[in-house]
Design a protein around this motif. Sequence first.
Motif, PDB file in Angstrom:
ATOM      1  N   LEU A 193       4.229  13.262   1.772  1.00 41.99           N
ATOM      2  CA  LEU A 193       3.255  12.240   2.143  1.00 41.99           C
ATOM      3  C   LEU A 193       2.498  11.676   0.950  1.00 41.99           C
ATOM      4  O   LEU A 193       1.985  10.562   1.010  1.00 41.99           O
ATOM      5  CB  LEU A 193       2.261  12.798   3.165  1.00 41.99           C
ATOM      6  CG  LEU A 193       2.763  12.910   4.603  1.00 41.99           C
ATOM      7  CD1 LEU A 193       1.693  13.536   5.491  1.00 41.99           C
ATOM      8  CD2 LEU A 193       3.167  11.548   5.155  1.00 41.99           C
ATOM      9  N   ASP A 194       2.408  12.434  -0.124  1.00 43.85           N
ATOM     10  CA  ASP A 194       1.667  11.961  -1.286  1.00 43.85           C
ATOM     11  C   ASP A 194       2.566  11.372  -2.368  1.00 43.85           C
ATOM     12  O   ASP A 194       2.115  11.145  -3.493  1.00 43.85           O
ATOM     13  CB  ASP A 194       0.812  13.091  -1.861  1.00 43.85           C
ATOM     14  CG  ASP A 194      -0.366  13.420  -0.960  1.00 43.85           C
ATOM     15  OD1 ASP A 194      -1.072  12.479  -0.558  1.00 43.85           O
ATOM     16  OD2 ASP A 194      -0.563  14.600  -0.633  1.00 43.85           O
ATOM     17  N   GLN A 195       3.825  11.127  -2.036  1.00 49.58           N
ATOM     18  CA  GLN A 195       4.663  10.352  -2.950  1.00 49.58           C
ATOM     19  C   GLN A 195       4.097   8.940  -3.055  1.00 49.58           C
ATOM     20  O   GLN A 195       3.601   8.386  -2.074  1.00 49.58           O
ATOM     21  CB  GLN A 195       6.107  10.298  -2.446  1.00 49.58           C
ATOM     22  CG  GLN A 195       6.878  11.580  -2.648  1.00 49.58           C
ATOM     23  CD  GLN A 195       8.358  11.397  -2.362  1.00 49.58           C
ATOM     24  OE1 GLN A 195       8.778  10.418  -1.752  1.00 49.58           O
ATOM     25  NE2 GLN A 195       9.162  12.354  -2.794  1.00 49.58           N
ATOM     26  N   THR A 196       4.181   8.360  -4.233  1.00 46.11           N
ATOM     27  CA  THR A 196       3.556   7.056  -4.462  1.00 46.11           C
ATOM     28  C   THR A 196       4.612   5.978  -4.691  1.00 46.11           C
ATOM     29  O   THR A 196       5.617   6.210  -5.368  1.00 46.11           O
ATOM     30  CB  THR A 196       2.605   7.122  -5.665  1.00 46.11           C
ATOM     31  OG1 THR A 196       3.284   7.717  -6.783  1.00 46.11           O
ATOM     32  CG2 THR A 196       1.387   7.965  -5.335  1.00 46.11           C
ATOM     33  N   PHE A 197       4.349   4.801  -4.137  1.00 48.12           N
ATOM     34  CA  PHE A 197       5.296   3.692  -4.181  1.00 48.12           C
ATOM     35  C   PHE A 197       4.571   2.409  -4.595  1.00 48.12           C
ATOM     36  O   PHE A 197       3.409   2.197  -4.236  1.00 48.12           O
ATOM     37  CB  PHE A 197       5.942   3.475  -2.806  1.00 48.12           C
ATOM     38  CG  PHE A 197       6.711   4.665  -2.296  1.00 48.12           C
ATOM     39  CD1 PHE A 197       8.074   4.773  -2.506  1.00 48.12           C
ATOM     40  CD2 PHE A 197       6.062   5.687  -1.612  1.00 48.12           C
ATOM     41  CE1 PHE A 197       8.777   5.867  -2.042  1.00 48.12           C
ATOM     42  CE2 PHE A 197       6.760   6.788  -1.141  1.00 48.12           C
ATOM     43  CZ  PHE A 197       8.126   6.874  -1.356  1.00 48.12           C
ATOM     44  N   TRP A 198       5.290   1.578  -5.333  1.00 43.90           N
ATOM     45  CA  TRP A 198       4.789   0.242  -5.663  1.00 43.90           C
ATOM     46  C   TRP A 198       5.560  -0.749  -4.808  1.00 43.90           C
ATOM     47  O   TRP A 198       6.775  -0.907  -4.955  1.00 43.90           O
ATOM     48  CB  TRP A 198       4.992  -0.067  -7.146  1.00 43.90           C
ATOM     49  CG  TRP A 198       4.155  -1.212  -7.651  1.00 43.90           C
ATOM     50  CD1 TRP A 198       2.944  -1.134  -8.260  1.00 43.90           C
ATOM     51  CD2 TRP A 198       4.485  -2.612  -7.594  1.00 43.90           C
ATOM     52  NE1 TRP A 198       2.482  -2.386  -8.585  1.00 43.90           N
ATOM     53  CE2 TRP A 198       3.410  -3.321  -8.185  1.00 43.90           C
ATOM     54  CE3 TRP A 198       5.560  -3.334  -7.096  1.00 43.90           C
ATOM     55  CZ2 TRP A 198       3.392  -4.704  -8.296  1.00 43.90           C
ATOM     56  CZ3 TRP A 198       5.549  -4.718  -7.195  1.00 43.90           C
ATOM     57  CH2 TRP A 198       4.472  -5.388  -7.798  1.00 43.90           C
ATOM     58  N   ILE A 199       4.849  -1.409  -3.896  1.00 40.26           N
ATOM     59  CA  ILE A 199       5.450  -2.384  -2.980  1.00 40.26           C
ATOM     60  C   ILE A 199       4.682  -3.684  -3.150  1.00 40.26           C
ATOM     61  O   ILE A 199       3.468  -3.727  -2.912  1.00 40.26           O
ATOM     62  CB  ILE A 199       5.375  -1.896  -1.518  1.00 40.26           C
ATOM     63  CG1 ILE A 199       5.990  -0.492  -1.391  1.00 40.26           C
ATOM     64  CG2 ILE A 199       6.090  -2.867  -0.590  1.00 40.26           C
ATOM     65  CD1 ILE A 199       5.817   0.133  -0.016  1.00 40.26           C
ATOM     66  N   CYS A 200       5.364  -4.735  -3.565  1.00 37.39           N
ATOM     67  CA  CYS A 200       4.669  -5.971  -3.935  1.00 37.39           C
ATOM     68  C   CYS A 200       3.802  -6.500  -2.804  1.00 37.39           C
ATOM     69  O   CYS A 200       2.736  -7.076  -3.036  1.00 37.39           O
ATOM     70  CB  CYS A 200       5.676  -7.031  -4.384  1.00 37.39           C
ATOM     71  SG  CYS A 200       6.779  -7.627  -3.076  1.00 37.39           S
ATOM     72  N   LEU A 201       4.240  -6.319  -1.571  1.00 33.60           N
ATOM     73  CA  LEU A 201       3.480  -6.767  -0.406  1.00 33.60           C
ATOM     74  C   LEU A 201       2.056  -6.232  -0.441  1.00 33.60           C
ATOM     75  O   LEU A 201       1.097  -6.937  -0.107  1.00 33.60           O
ATOM     76  CB  LEU A 201       4.201  -6.296   0.860  1.00 33.60           C
ATOM     77  CG  LEU A 201       3.511  -6.515   2.197  1.00 33.60           C
ATOM     78  CD1 LEU A 201       3.510  -7.991   2.540  1.00 33.60           C
ATOM     79  CD2 LEU A 201       4.202  -5.704   3.283  1.00 33.60           C
ATOM     80  N   PHE A 202       1.904  -4.969  -0.850  1.00 33.14           N
ATOM     81  CA  PHE A 202       0.596  -4.327  -0.903  1.00 33.14           C
ATOM     82  C   PHE A 202      -0.047  -4.449  -2.281  1.00 33.14           C
ATOM     83  O   PHE A 202      -1.272  -4.495  -2.391  1.00 33.14           O
ATOM     84  CB  PHE A 202       0.731  -2.839  -0.541  1.00 33.14           C
ATOM     85  CG  PHE A 202       1.188  -2.589   0.865  1.00 33.14           C
ATOM     86  CD1 PHE A 202       0.278  -2.512   1.905  1.00 33.14           C
ATOM     87  CD2 PHE A 202       2.533  -2.442   1.151  1.00 33.14           C
ATOM     88  CE1 PHE A 202       0.695  -2.287   3.205  1.00 33.14           C
ATOM     89  CE2 PHE A 202       2.966  -2.212   2.446  1.00 33.14           C
ATOM     90  CZ  PHE A 202       2.046  -2.139   3.481  1.00 33.14           C
ATOM     91  N   ALA A 203       0.776  -4.471  -3.333  1.00 32.67           N
ATOM     92  CA  ALA A 203       0.238  -4.404  -4.693  1.00 32.67           C
ATOM     93  C   ALA A 203      -0.307  -5.736  -5.190  1.00 32.67           C
ATOM     94  O   ALA A 203      -1.281  -5.770  -5.948  1.00 32.67           O
ATOM     95  CB  ALA A 203       1.319  -3.896  -5.647  1.00 32.67           C
TER      96      ALA A 203
END
Length: 522
Positions: free
Chosen positions: A311-321
């Motif tokens: 659950l604490d893996q981190t992702f960069w998603i342009c929609l959110f970033a």
Amino acid sequence: MLFVGGWHAQTLAYVLYGITISVAATILFMLVSVPRGFWLSLRFAQAELRAQTAKKQRSEMDGPGIGSSFQTARIEKCEQLAAQAVRVARRLVCEAPIGLLPTLLTLAAYSWSLHSWGFAQHACLCIEAAFNILSPFSLMANCRFVMLLSGIDLFNAGKCRKARLQLRAAAEKAKWTTGDEGWDRKVLDLAGRGITLRALLRFYRRLGTSSVMPHFDPANHSTADVARQAIIPLSKDTRHGSSSMSTVLMQGRSVFPMKMVTHSWSNRFSHLVAAVVADALDLPEYEAVLGRLDRFEIGALEEELYWKSKLDQTFWICLFAVNQHASICGRILPQECDPVTGRQPLPCACGFGKFGSQTPPLRHDGQSILCEVNKFDDMMACIAAAEPGFTQLLAVDKDFTIFRRAWCVAEMHQAYSLRLPQKMFVFSEATLTRHKSYLKTLKVEDMEASHPADCDMILARISDKASFNEEVQRLLFDKGGLLEEWQGGFDHMTMLGEVARRGYERAVRGKSCQSELEVGVF
């Protein structure tokens, strides 16, 4: 009571006694056969590990001029796979008896209590106490064994909570810079806008509620729909100002991503989330994950991801970033229409300044310093320099339009140029099979973008388009490419069985194993 359903109590005791003995005999057989099976798996996995280690050592002794880099990477991958199989098999060998022995002892205590009840006609308090004590231990041991088989690690769960989430800008800047301070500052700001899988799933839970996009339909609403009707309203005028959604979800913290998700905004938003979850579950397809995103199932999914420390893996998603208030929130295109209500979304009235790729102040090459959507290449290079293991995930839509979108292709090419690990997640194997011939005809000249200026900017960066097209084909179809890596996805226990099978085949071949190693046959 002398009769139970027409049976004498003593006869009934004999029947129950016989059933219990049969079950105990079965468990006793399992107590011998199951650990033996795992022990054989361990033995053959160790043989495979020794073989791969020897092959790697010979490859290193031969020097870089012998064999291709792909073969070297293949050997290393097989060695890592074998080492993982050895670790899993060793734990299974140790824990299988621990899980079965309490069950056997519980049945033994139960059998003796039946014996006492049927023949002595008086309760044996010691036997009953032993039965009551052993029963919960048996349940706990078997639960632990089941969790081990499923890949859940009870004792390691929650360790990711202690993982570093804060972006150390000074350290990153020391490793990477373009030489333009203003540009670098914006790139570092973008790089720190990762979100955790926990935050992503919490956001997904809110969709369809009375306060957030109540008409949300997972089967119809695209990522663009969610951006317009959920992300932009939720990130407007917050305590962080009108900001990116990642800033809101992570409560203003700069979060460094371990993975970047490349996706098409025309794809279903539920499919995007399912692809990210599929990565956490080590699944190459995300079709099966969609059902688990249902509001009645998502809680169980989050529990599984928690115990697997995902659950604490981190992702960069342009929609959110990307801060949508600094780019698109005030402009609605004619084709943007909600598929459920049939109405166009309202433009945002935040009043936040908008920065296109050519909005001043400009860098020496004419690119806007404050614009966020023209810095993805540099942002990826920045994270790659600071975060070993930074990976690109491709969330491929059912129609494979991701390979026609200009920004998506540009991100794929940048990841390929940076030699980042790349993983592809498709809806199903059937969709991949249908589109293989289409993928072989891809050309950068046919790319599309919502704004023609974006497409022109990306094409201008590619001097040799023919070479670029060849690189895309190599990225997809070469050995070690995306399609081959996708075909190699298999789960925890399949991995163990596959490595054990290879080790067994080596053991059966006997002397021929050495000759195979010498000629490099795997």
